[in-house]
Design a protein around this motif. Structure first.
Motif, PDB file in Angstrom:
ATOM      1  N   TYR A  65      10.980 -12.082   7.175  1.00 13.31           N
ATOM      2  CA  TYR A  65      11.921 -10.924   6.879  1.00 13.31           C
ATOM      3  C   TYR A  65      11.104  -9.756   5.966  1.00 13.31           C
ATOM      4  N   ILE A  66      11.251  -8.787   6.210  1.00 14.20           N
ATOM      5  CA  ILE A  66      10.664  -7.670   5.366  1.00 14.20           C
ATOM      6  C   ILE A  66      11.767  -6.809   4.950  1.00 14.20           C
ATOM      7  N   SER A  67      12.100  -6.837   3.558  1.00 13.11           N
ATOM      8  CA  SER A  67      13.218  -6.009   3.172  1.00 13.11           C
ATOM      9  C   SER A  67      13.267  -4.719   3.226  1.00 13.11           C
ATOM     10  N   ASN A  68      14.492  -4.049   3.307  1.00 14.74           N
ATOM     11  CA  ASN A  68      14.458  -2.431   3.454  1.00 14.74           C
ATOM     12  C   ASN A  68      13.680  -1.915   2.078  1.00 14.74           C
ATOM     13  N   SER A  69      13.815  -2.335   1.044  1.00 13.14           N
ATOM     14  CA  SER A  69      13.024  -1.721  -0.140  1.00 13.14           C
ATOM     15  C   SER A  69      11.557  -1.680  -0.049  1.00 13.14           C
ATOM     16  N   VAL A  70      11.154  -2.781   0.667  1.00 15.08           N
ATOM     17  CA  VAL A  70       9.706  -2.711   1.055  1.00 15.08           C
ATOM     18  C   VAL A  70       9.446  -1.754   1.848  1.00 15.08           C
ATOM     19  N   LYS A  71      10.085  -1.773   3.000  1.00 18.54           N
ATOM     20  CA  LYS A  71       9.992  -0.583   4.115  1.00 18.54           C
ATOM     21  C   LYS A  71      10.027   0.833   3.592  1.00 18.54           C
ATOM     22  N   TYR A  72      11.129   0.980   2.752  1.00 15.43           N
ATOM     23  CA  TYR A  72      11.316   2.182   2.276  1.00 15.43           C
ATOM     24  C   TYR A  72      10.022   2.742   1.322  1.00 15.43           C
ATOM     25  N   ALA A  73       9.753   1.866   0.587  1.00 17.40           N
ATOM     26  CA  ALA A  73       8.465   2.216  -0.531  1.00 17.40           C
ATOM     27  C   ALA A  73       7.337   2.543   0.418  1.00 17.40           C
ATOM     28  N   ASN A  74       7.017   1.557   1.376  1.00 16.32           N
ATOM     29  CA  ASN A  74       5.582   1.861   2.170  1.00 16.32           C
ATOM     30  C   ASN A  74       5.884   3.059   2.886  1.00 16.32           C
ATOM     31  N   TRP A  75       6.990   3.534   3.625  1.00 18.91           N
ATOM     32  CA  TRP A  75       7.057   4.684   4.600  1.00 18.91           C
ATOM     33  C   TRP A  75       7.038   5.796   3.829  1.00 18.91           C
ATOM     34  N   HIS A  76       7.395   5.861   2.581  1.00 21.29           N
ATOM     35  CA  HIS A  76       7.544   7.004   1.795  1.00 21.29           C
ATOM     36  C   HIS A  76       5.875   7.217   1.170  1.00 21.29           C
ATOM     37  N   LEU A  77       5.395   6.384   1.131  1.00 18.08           N
ATOM     38  CA  LEU A  77       3.817   6.574   1.025  1.00 18.08           C
ATOM     39  C   LEU A  77       3.195   7.307   1.948  1.00 18.08           C
ATOM     40  N   VAL A  78       3.611   6.480   3.184  1.00 19.68           N
ATOM     41  CA  VAL A  78       2.984   7.147   4.512  1.00 19.68           C
ATOM     42  C   VAL A  78       3.504   8.499   4.548  1.00 19.68           C
ATOM     43  N   GLY A  79       4.654   8.683   4.284  1.00 16.51           N
ATOM     44  CA  GLY A  79       5.164  10.130   4.503  1.00 16.51           C
ATOM     45  C   GLY A  79       4.177  11.267   3.808  1.00 16.51           C
ATOM     46  N   ASP A  80       4.200  10.698   2.463  1.00 16.93           N
ATOM     47  CA  ASP A  80       3.657  11.591   1.580  1.00 16.93           C
ATOM     48  C   ASP A  80       2.194  11.962   1.886  1.00 16.93           C
ATOM     49  N   THR A  81       1.521  10.748   2.393  1.00 16.81           N
ATOM     50  CA  THR A  81       0.104  10.958   2.868  1.00 16.81           C
ATOM     51  C   THR A  81      -0.176  11.910   3.939  1.00 16.81           C
ATOM     52  N   LEU A  82       0.699  11.785   5.095  1.00 17.85           N
ATOM     53  CA  LEU A  82       0.836  12.541   6.051  1.00 17.85           C
ATOM     54  C   LEU A  82       0.918  14.007   5.883  1.00 17.85           C
ATOM     55  N   LYS A  83       1.725  14.423   4.827  1.00 22.29           N
ATOM     56  CA  LYS A  83       1.989  16.035   4.615  1.00 22.29           C
ATOM     57  C   LYS A  83       0.467  16.485   4.180  1.00 22.29           C
ATOM     58  N   GLN A  84      -0.455  15.562   3.903  1.00 21.65           N
ATOM     59  CA  GLN A  84      -1.833  16.159   3.716  1.00 21.65           C
ATOM     60  C   GLN A  84      -2.515  16.651   5.134  1.00 21.65           C
ATOM     61  N   PHE A  85      -1.928  15.991   5.915  1.00 24.12           N
ATOM     62  CA  PHE A  85      -2.640  16.373   7.421  1.00 24.12           C
ATOM     63  C   PHE A  85      -1.662  17.157   8.024  1.00 24.12           C
TER      64      PHE A  85
END
Length: 214
Positions: free
Chosen positions: A84-104
């Motif tokens: 089980y992976i909580s939505n709070s973990v998914k949310y935190a992780n994918w916002h980091l991903v989204g912020d990083t992708l903006k650099q590209f």
């Protein structure tokens, strides 16, 4: 889920999947990413590896040493066999991903991030496919222009990225910053261009491989 052999090989080269645990789909002539891997990817696991790979090809193309992925160290840890992976973990992780992708230059809305958080496998793989395509374009043009001694100027971090929701077309525009007393004419791939924009859509050719089945 199924991807082409090329993209499957890419996942394998990054040690994201074990080729001995997944096989070819004879009917589709594609390769299958195990559901267990899809599950943890939806949680954000391995995205630090994928983005570091993109950063390496970016730095090779522009001949720089940028570190856009430092924040990815803050990814919440996810075990490969985690049930089980909580939505709070998914949310935190994918916002980091989204912020990083903006650099590209790959920009995603809050609504699009939430699609992944809520378990949209297709959209998650669509994002990874766009990363894969951009990585390949950097490598392709790095290799084809190795003999060119002119230095390329990296674009601003706030690259415009527009995704057409109606037809699924994805366009990226690199806007190169103007610097004082600097001749930027050498950075255009299209020598006939009268502006200082590099449109990645122009870098594609008919031989570009399709790495994902919708």
């Amino acid at each position: 889920m199924e991807v082409t052999p090329e993209m499957y090989a890419w996942f394998t080269s990054l040690n994201i999947i074990n080729p001995f645990l997944s096989g070819e789909d004879d009917q589709m002539n594609n390769f299958v990413i195990p559901e267990k891997t899809i599950k943890v990817l939806l949680g954000g696991k391995y995205m630090d590896i994928i983005l570091k790979h993109l950063q390496d090809s970016y730095n090779k193309f522009y001949k720089v040493k940028m570190d856009f992925t430092s924040k990815m160290k803050e990814l919440k840890e996810i075990d490969e066999d985690q049930d089980y992976i909580s939505n709070s973990v998914k949310y935190a992780n994918w916002h980091l991903v989204g912020d990083t992708l903006k650099q590209f230059g790959l920009n995603y809305t809050e609504e699009e991030i939430m699609k992944v958080v809520n378990g949209d496998k297709d959209f998650m793989l669509k994002i990874i496919k766009q990363i894969y395509d951009l990585h390949n374009q950097f490598l392709k043009h790095s290799n084809s222009n190795n003999k060119n001694k002119n230095n390329r100027t990296p674009p601003k971090n706030n690259i415009n990225s527009n995704q057409n929701q109606n037809n699924g077309n994805f366009k990226r525009m690199f806007t190169v910053p103007q610097k004082k007393n600097e001749d930027l004419s050498s950075i255009n791939f299209d020598k006939s261009s009268k502006n200082s924009n590099i449109n990645l859509a122009q870098l594609n050719d008919t031989s570009s491989m399709q790495a994902f089945n919708d």
